[in-house]
Design an enzyme around this catalytic site. Structure first.
Site, PDB file in Angstrom:
ATOM      1  N   ARG A  63      -0.731 -11.075   6.640  1.00 41.67           N
ATOM      2  CA  ARG A  63      -0.902 -10.165   7.831  1.00 41.67           C
ATOM      3  C   ARG A  63      -1.601 -10.614   8.742  1.00 41.67           C
ATOM      4  O   ARG A  63      -1.675 -10.968  10.003  1.00 41.67           O
ATOM      5  CB  ARG A  63      -1.500  -8.674   7.675  1.00 41.67           C
ATOM      6  CG  ARG A  63      -1.251  -7.771   8.697  1.00 41.67           C
ATOM      7  CD  ARG A  63      -1.269  -6.412   8.188  1.00 41.67           C
ATOM      8  NE  ARG A  63      -1.423  -5.513   9.347  1.00 41.67           N
ATOM      9  CZ  ARG A  63      -2.518  -4.543   9.965  1.00 41.67           C
ATOM     10  NH1 ARG A  63      -3.590  -4.779   9.163  1.00 41.67           N
ATOM     11  NH2 ARG A  63      -2.264  -3.821  10.956  1.00 41.67           N
ATOM     12  N   HIS A  67      -0.866 -11.807  12.500  1.00 42.34           N
ATOM     13  CA  HIS A  67      -1.661 -11.434  13.556  1.00 42.34           C
ATOM     14  C   HIS A  67      -2.318 -12.578  14.539  1.00 42.34           C
ATOM     15  O   HIS A  67      -2.721 -12.599  15.657  1.00 42.34           O
ATOM     16  CB  HIS A  67      -2.842 -10.361  13.341  1.00 42.34           C
ATOM     17  CG  HIS A  67      -2.261  -9.055  13.106  1.00 42.34           C
ATOM     18  ND1 HIS A  67      -2.701  -7.946  13.646  1.00 42.34           N
ATOM     19  CD2 HIS A  67      -1.167  -8.577  12.377  1.00 42.34           C
ATOM     20  CE1 HIS A  67      -1.850  -6.931  13.187  1.00 42.34           C
ATOM     21  NE2 HIS A  67      -1.294  -7.144  12.316  1.00 42.34           N
ATOM     22  N   ASP A  68      -2.645 -13.814  13.723  1.00 41.28           N
ATOM     23  CA  ASP A  68      -3.394 -14.867  14.480  1.00 41.28           C
ATOM     24  C   ASP A  68      -1.975 -15.655  15.167  1.00 41.28           C
ATOM     25  O   ASP A  68      -2.529 -15.887  16.451  1.00 41.28           O
ATOM     26  CB  ASP A  68      -3.887 -15.771  13.381  1.00 41.28           C
ATOM     27  CG  ASP A  68      -4.376 -17.069  13.950  1.00 41.28           C
ATOM     28  OD1 ASP A  68      -5.244 -16.809  14.997  1.00 41.28           O
ATOM     29  OD2 ASP A  68      -4.161 -18.163  13.425  1.00 41.28           O
ATOM     30  N   GLY A  73      -1.288 -18.202  19.579  1.00 37.19           N
ATOM     31  CA  GLY A  73      -0.739 -19.021  18.608  1.00 37.19           C
ATOM     32  C   GLY A  73      -1.472 -19.126  17.336  1.00 37.19           C
ATOM     33  O   GLY A  73      -2.428 -18.389  17.266  1.00 37.19           O
ATOM     34  N   ASN A  95      -6.260  -4.791  15.328  1.00 38.80           N
ATOM     35  CA  ASN A  95      -6.776  -5.769  14.426  1.00 38.80           C
ATOM     36  C   ASN A  95      -7.871  -5.389  13.506  1.00 38.80           C
ATOM     37  O   ASN A  95      -8.340  -5.693  12.245  1.00 38.80           O
ATOM     38  CB  ASN A  95      -7.245  -6.986  15.017  1.00 38.80           C
ATOM     39  CG  ASN A  95      -6.208  -7.966  15.558  1.00 38.80           C
ATOM     40  OD1 ASN A  95      -5.045  -7.798  14.899  1.00 38.80           O
ATOM     41  ND2 ASN A  95      -6.410  -8.841  16.325  1.00 38.80           N
ATOM     42  N   HIS A 197       6.869  -6.933   4.854  1.00 40.08           N
ATOM     43  CA  HIS A 197       6.392  -5.587   4.484  1.00 40.08           C
ATOM     44  C   HIS A 197       7.033  -4.831   3.115  1.00 40.08           C
ATOM     45  O   HIS A 197       6.825  -3.771   2.833  1.00 40.08           O
ATOM     46  CB  HIS A 197       7.131  -4.539   5.446  1.00 40.08           C
ATOM     47  CG  HIS A 197       6.332  -4.291   6.872  1.00 40.08           C
ATOM     48  ND1 HIS A 197       6.900  -3.818   7.821  1.00 40.08           N
ATOM     49  CD2 HIS A 197       5.309  -5.306   7.397  1.00 40.08           C
ATOM     50  CE1 HIS A 197       5.860  -3.832   8.959  1.00 40.08           C
ATOM     51  NE2 HIS A 197       5.024  -4.618   8.504  1.00 40.08           N
ATOM     52  N   THR A 252       9.035  -1.709  -5.212  1.00 42.01           N
ATOM     53  CA  THR A 252       8.300  -2.899  -5.694  1.00 42.01           C
ATOM     54  C   THR A 252       7.061  -3.672  -4.754  1.00 42.01           C
ATOM     55  O   THR A 252       7.473  -4.668  -4.201  1.00 42.01           O
ATOM     56  CB  THR A 252       9.025  -4.075  -5.961  1.00 42.01           C
ATOM     57  OG1 THR A 252      10.072  -4.568  -4.764  1.00 42.01           O
ATOM     58  CG2 THR A 252      10.250  -3.546  -7.072  1.00 42.01           C
TER      59      THR A 252
END
Length: 329
Positions: A63, A67-68, A73, A95, A197, A252
């Protein structure tokens, strides 16, 4: 005018051939071959140790990478700490739920690399995060792949730059496609990356609307599997702390696999942004294909991750190699 147009086209063609896209041209799998040849082994060892300590390292690192890269970029700008004069990306509301274990594994890998004289201050935090992301995917049973390296760390990190640049839990396919297209990613890339996810957890506050207050006609989202909706209501009662964690994948949650797509076929996508991949006719064929073909999904995921890793890459001109991943230095 026609002659001028021809001259302009020729000039532009020459400029493109003489000055290629340096942001992608600088990336290669052996970027540290001379300066820090064991970089991958060192990062992998740190990741493996951290994963043994806590499984959360896996979804947290994945994640963090997403998000970065989606905000200015893949430049590790999401890791920068805020100062009295600058509110950084990591303190934007979108964040603030990033788990600390993702940050920690990068910091520990940086420390391990800098303990080796030949590697000290040579490897960017952005590259460490990219390598660690590949390694956590492998640790969860996902595909291994070669990682392109050569990113420099970003020099800017502002909370304001996050707004509108991250996918939301209630986004529909059109919104998702537009957001991913901004980063030169296709609908197929979007579906493949959404399948991250299959790992980790979310918070009750992100699903309250789907299970209690969907719209005027339905209190529960009608696309949600009824039995699954009841499970979610038990896990997230109306007055529960919205920060309570729930599994993203009800089948799972600790394994990287294609059951994410089988869950969507059964109405068991946790977020609206997950379930719409099956309910929307544009994306449903891909969901159905990957639900029965894990090899094809893994291949698409590797392609999408490689493309995502090329987004907004910084060079020596507009980046540096941070000594501290959490501070500009």
């Amino acid at each position: 005018m026609a002659r001028f147009g021809l001259v302009l086209v020729v000039a532009l063609s020459l400029a493109i051939s003489m000055f290629p896209d340096t942001t992608t041209a600088q990336l290669n799998t052996n970027f540290y071959g001379k300066s820090c040849p064991n970089v991958e082994q060192i990062v992998r060892k740190v990741v493996q140790t951290k994963v043994k300590q806590t499984f959360v390292t896996i979804p947290a690192t994945l994640r963090l990478f997403f998000h970065d890269c989606f905000v200015n970029g893949c430049d590790a700008s999401v890791m920068i700490q805020s100062t009295p004069t600058n509110k950084a990306e990591k303190d934007h509301p979108d964040n603030q739920s990033l788990a600390g274990d993702g940050f920690d594994v990068v910091i520990k890998a940086k420390k391990a690399l800098d303990a080796i004289p030949s590697c000290r201050n040579k490897v960017s935090c952005a590259d460490i995060l990219t390598l660690a992301t590949r390694d956590v995917v492998v640790a969860a049973g996902g595909p291994s792949y070669k990682v392109e390296l050569g990113r420099f760390d970003g020099l800017v990190s502002t909370a304001a730059s996050v707004t509108g640049n991250l996918p939301g839990p209630n986004d529909k396919v059109t919104q998702l496609n537009k957001l991913f297209a901004k980063n030169k990613l296709t609908q197929e890339d979007m579906i493949a990356l959404s399948a991250a996810h299959t790992l980790g957890f979310a918070h009750c506050g992100k699903v309250f609307n789907r299970i209690y207050n969907f719209n005027r006609t339905h209190s529960v989202d009608p696309t949600l599997n009824k039995a699954y909706a009841k499970e979610l209501q038990l896990a997230c009662p109306k007055k529960v702390d919205p920060r309570i964690a729930i599994n993203m994948d009800p089948t799972t949650p600790r394994k990287f696999d294609n059951l994410y797509f089988k869950n969507l076929q059964q109405g068991k996508g946790l977020f609206t942004s997950d379930q719409v991949l099956f309910t929307d006719a544009r994306s449903r064929p891909t969901v159905n294909a990957w639900a029965t073909n894990s090899v094809a999904f893994n291949k698409a995921f590797v392609t999408a991750m490689t493309k995502l890793g090329r987004v907004g890459v910084k060079t020596r001109r507009n980046g540096n190699i941070r000594r501290d991943c959490g501070a500009f230095n």
